[in-house]
Design a protein around this motif. Structure first.
Motif, mmCIF file in Angstrom:
data_model
loop_
_atom_site.group_PDB
_atom_site.id
_atom_site.type_symbol
_atom_site.label_atom_id
_atom_site.label_comp_id
_atom_site.label_asym_id
_atom_site.label_seq_id
_atom_site.Cartn_x
_atom_site.Cartn_y
_atom_site.Cartn_z
ATOM 1 N N VAL A 487 0.856 -1.184 0.000
ATOM 2 C CA VAL A 487 0.000 0.000 0.000
ATOM 3 C C VAL A 487 0.893 1.236 0.000
ATOM 4 O O VAL A 487 1.834 1.353 0.800
ATOM 5 N N GLY A 488 0.621 2.158 -0.887
ATOM 6 C CA GLY A 488 1.436 3.363 -1.011
ATOM 7 C C GLY A 488 2.413 3.327 -2.161
ATOM 8 O O GLY A 488 2.990 4.356 -2.528
ATOM 9 N N ASN A 489 2.627 2.136 -2.767
ATOM 10 C CA ASN A 489 3.473 2.065 -3.963
ATOM 11 C C ASN A 489 2.773 2.749 -5.134
ATOM 12 O O ASN A 489 1.558 2.632 -5.310
ATOM 13 N N VAL A 490 3.553 3.461 -5.927
ATOM 14 C CA VAL A 490 3.055 4.075 -7.155
ATOM 15 C C VAL A 490 3.935 3.592 -8.293
ATOM 16 O O VAL A 490 5.167 3.648 -8.202
ATOM 17 N N PHE A 491 3.311 3.092 -9.357
ATOM 18 C CA PHE A 491 4.089 2.576 -10.486
ATOM 19 C C PHE A 491 3.297 2.728 -11.777
ATOM 20 O O PHE A 491 2.090 3.022 -11.767
#
Length: 532
Positions: A487-491
């Motif tokens: 949660v919180g990863n951006v890709f």
């Protein structure tokens, strides 16, 4: 006998200065030049041939003085002209003002990209408190990893923890973050910049207002690494204890355990070697920073997410605005110029020419530089682009039609492949959930493309992390089985199909991992080959 010099010259008329001559006319007597005389004789011949006299060519109306009434009429006419001219200027200015007010009210100020203005004006930059929180998070991680300090050179990690932007040079410029627990088990942080002495003032200017970061300097001819060693050798205390007390209580390493000093994984070799030689001893070890430190940046805060959401959605809007201006006959470089203008109006930080703009077969190379091809009917357009907001970058790709070609077979092929890429993107989105392996998301997209017979044409990974760097953790590729998304990863999510010499089609959006699955930070997805 008089000399020729003393002989008086005959009085001859100056034909360039006198009025016209006319035979048998005495009008010269009325000439304003000589009203009372006739032309003098020359060589005994009076008045010219046949006694001709001069006649003025100036009209009577111009030779006489205008009356007072006529002068008054002329002045009135001039005043009327002035009044009309001034009134016209006033009306033009009034029209301009009214038009400007109307455009401001309606939100349209002219130009094809003006509606993009102020797209992210409501998003503030990272605050000083947030930088201190980042340093505190780093300190807690260092303590958990039983490390005493973390050292970084100028680059993304230094900017992330301190907001200092600095260029690399042969002179070491270092961020040193020290961490320990106090007697209440609270983690304490001490952050220092080690800089060349002549650069100290400039380094202070780079700090956020109110920053607790201390600057230590080294003189030319001295060793920056020695300053770091002295810094680490000097005991430091928290707000509620002195240095002797904290050394006596719980801050010493267990016997036979090294003090670990982490250096950033991106540090240049000659700097890491200099630090190793200066710092290592029987009780202290210098090593590459634990991967968990890099991963701190991969979990985005709510503020970072707001920035990435705005810069990504605005980038999509830029592509759509430019798409509306495209037509057959344009060069790839001309579309680059349009992108620059659109980003400028949107207020994002963008380097001119920083997009991939590829027509037709140029797009068959995923990162092709193009050939400044001229757009023709039957060529699809691929635009891969990104801009920055407060240090964070977007990365969006759209492939679309401007004008279909005359070959129905090729049109159908391109439409079909676009649809397969779209299906692959949707499949990978459905695979996103916290804890899933990066490889599993790549496989979900790759499976769709392979089943349709284009598996060998999907030549790159599905995506990569996005934030302050354009490519960062996590990396979504088929071999990354050990990294789980959080949660919180951006890709990015960017499947593609490429047939060299013919075409290339890619769709790319920015995705955030949430508690319940995912959010598309770039907003609405492309819906068809004509609606990107």
């Amino acid at each position: 006998m008089s000399s020729p010099a003393n002989v008086p010259l005959p009085s001859t008329p100056d034909l360039e200065r006198q009025p016209l001559l006319a035979s048998g006319n005495s009008g010269f007597q009325n000439s304003p030049l000589n009203p009372n005389s006739t032309l003098p004789s020359t060589n005994g011949i009076g008045g010219g041939v046949g006694g001709a006299q001069a006649r003025s060519h100036i009209p009577e109306a111009l030779r006489r003085r205008p009356s007072a009434h006529e002068q008054l009429q002329r002045h009135d006419a001039i005043r009327k002209c002035w009044r009309v001219g001034i009134a016209g200027i006033i009306l033009a200015l009034l029209g301009f003002v009214l038009m400007t007010i109307f455009e401001l009210i309606s939100g349209h100020t002219g130009g094809p990209y003006k509606h993009l203005q102020g797209s992210c004006d409501h998003i503030p930059p990272i605050s000083p408190i947030e930088f201190e929180e980042r340093q505190a998070n780093l300190s807690r991680l260092l303590v958990d990893l039983r490390a005493d300090a973390y050292i970084a050179e100028p680059g993304t990690d230094m900017r992330y923890f301190s907001n200092i932007r600095w260029s690399l040079s042969e002179r070491p410029f270092l961020l040193v973050v020290q961490a320990k627990r106090d007697k209440t088990d609270q983690v304490l942080t001490k952050t220092t910049i080690v800089a060349p002495a002549f650069e100290a003032s400039r380094a202070r200017q780079g700090l956020v207002p109110g920053s607790p970061i201390v600057i230590k300097t080294w003189e030319e001819g001295e060793s920056a690494y020695k300053v770091v060693r002295e810094l680490l050798d000097t005991p430091w205390a928290g707000p509620d204890e002195d240095s002797e007390e904290q050394e006596a209580k719980g801050n010493k390493k267990p016997r036979n355990e090294y003090k670990q000093i982490y250096v950033d994984a991106d540090m240049r070799q000659f700097v890491s070697s200099g630090l190793t030689n200066a710092l290592e001893s029987s009780t202290r070890k210098v090593m590459i920073a634990h991967r968990a430190i890099k991963e701190l940046r991969s979990i985005k805060s709510s503020h970072e997410i707001d920035i990435l959401r705005c810069v990504s959605t605005t980038t999509v809007n830029v592509i759509r605005a430019v798409k509306g201006q495209l037509h057959v006959g344009l060069l790839e470089s001309e579309v680059q110029d349009m992108m620059t203008e659109a980003y400028r109006d949107a207020g994002l930080e963008y380097e001119a020419g920083g997009s991939l703009v590829l027509f037709g077969k140029d797009a068959a190379l995923p990162h092709g530089s193009g050939n400044d091809t001229r757009l023709e009917r039957g060529m699809m357009v691929l635009i891969d682009t990104g801009a920055r907001l407060h240090g964070y970058i977007s990365d969006i790709t759209r492939t679309f039609w401007v004008a279909r070609g005359g070959s129905k077979e090729m049109n159908d092929e391109l439409d079909k492949v676009w649809g397969i890429v779209k299906q692959a993107q949707n499949a990978s989105l459905h695979a996103i959930q916290s804890g899933a392996a990066c490889s599993s998301i790549d496989k979900a997209a790759r499976r769709v493309i392979t089943d349709q017979g284009y598996g060998s044409r999907f030549t790159h990974r599905l995506g990569h992390g996005l934030g302050m760097d354009g490519h960062e953790e996590p990396y979504l590729n088929i071999g990354n089985t050990d990294t789980a998304i959080q949660v919180g990863n951006v890709f990015t999510n960017e499947p593609g199909i490429y047939v060299e010499g013919q075409y290339g089609i890619r769709l790319e959006d920015v995705v955030l991992v949430t508690e319940n699955g995912y959010e598309i930070l770039s907003g609405d997805l492309a819906t068809s080959p004509t609606e990107p």
